[in-house]
Design a protein around this motif. Structure first.
Motif, short mmCIF file in Angstrom:
data_model
loop_
_atom_site.label_atom_id
_atom_site.label_comp_id
_atom_site.label_asym_id
_atom_site.label_seq_id
_atom_site.Cartn_x
_atom_site.Cartn_y
_atom_site.Cartn_z
N CYS A 3 128.51 107.67 52.46
CA CYS A 3 128.03 106.54 51.55
C CYS A 3 128.25 106.03 50.55
CB CYS A 3 126.35 106.47 51.77
SG CYS A 3 125.88 105.05 51.05
N CYS A 6 124.75 106.17 47.91
CA CYS A 6 124.28 107.39 47.95
C CYS A 6 125.33 108.57 48.28
CB CYS A 6 122.89 106.90 47.98
SG CYS A 6 122.87 107.42 50.04
N CYS A 16 123.69 102.50 55.66
CA CYS A 16 123.33 104.33 55.69
C CYS A 16 121.78 104.04 55.57
CB CYS A 16 123.50 104.41 54.25
SG CYS A 16 122.47 106.10 53.27
N CYS A 19 119.71 104.90 52.18
CA CYS A 19 119.33 103.95 51.16
C CYS A 19 119.73 102.30 52.00
CB CYS A 19 120.42 104.48 50.16
SG CYS A 19 122.08 103.56 50.11
ZN LIG Z 1 123.33 105.16 51.38
#
Ligand SMILES: [Zn+2]
Length: 132
Positions: A3, A6, A16, A19
């Motif tokens: 990601c 994050c 994701c 997050c």
């Molecule tokens: Zn993420």
């Protein structure tokens, strides 16, 4: 694939799971790097500034703080690494500073206990029948 926000492994997920940030499509490599897309939205429709990476968990700072209560040396080492990494992770700076203070306090406390309390502790143990 990791990601962009994050840093967690998200595989080929479109969003994701940690997050909620939208992940770039495989054929659209310019999605996150294009200068004309400085902002995007996550799965909940919240605006994300792509130029500011999201804070990541600073494991060094957390480990340093926990260790500082038991092992001042390890606590100090991990806290210092956490402090150095806090800029990169954008988190853990305050925890690292607390960890450094606790490490020093634990070291001083242990030294006092060892140097000043030891004769008394030995005396108590001797009176209790403990043979050194
Ligand atoms: Zn993420």
């Amino acid at each position: 694939m990791y990601c962009r926000f994050c840093g967690k492994e998200v595989g080929d997920a479109k969003w994701c799971p940690y997050c909620g940030a939208q992940q770039p499509a495989q054929e659209d490599k310019t999605f996150f790097n294009g200068s004309n897309s400085e902002e995007s939205r996550n799965a909940w429709g919240e605006q994300i500034n792509l130029n500011t990476p999201a804070p990541r968990t600073n494991g060094f700072s957390i480990a340093g703080l926990i260790l500082s209560f038991f092992s001042p040396l390890l606590g100090l080492i991990f806290s210092l690494i956490g402090l150095v990494k806090s800029r990169q992770y954008q988190s853990g700076r305050v925890i690292a500073i607390i960890g450094i203070i606790v490490s020093i306090a634990t070291f001083i406390f242990n030294t006092i206990v060892y140097n000043y309390m030891r004769p008394y502790i030995e005396q108590i143990l001797l009176e209790a029948g403990y043979v050194f």
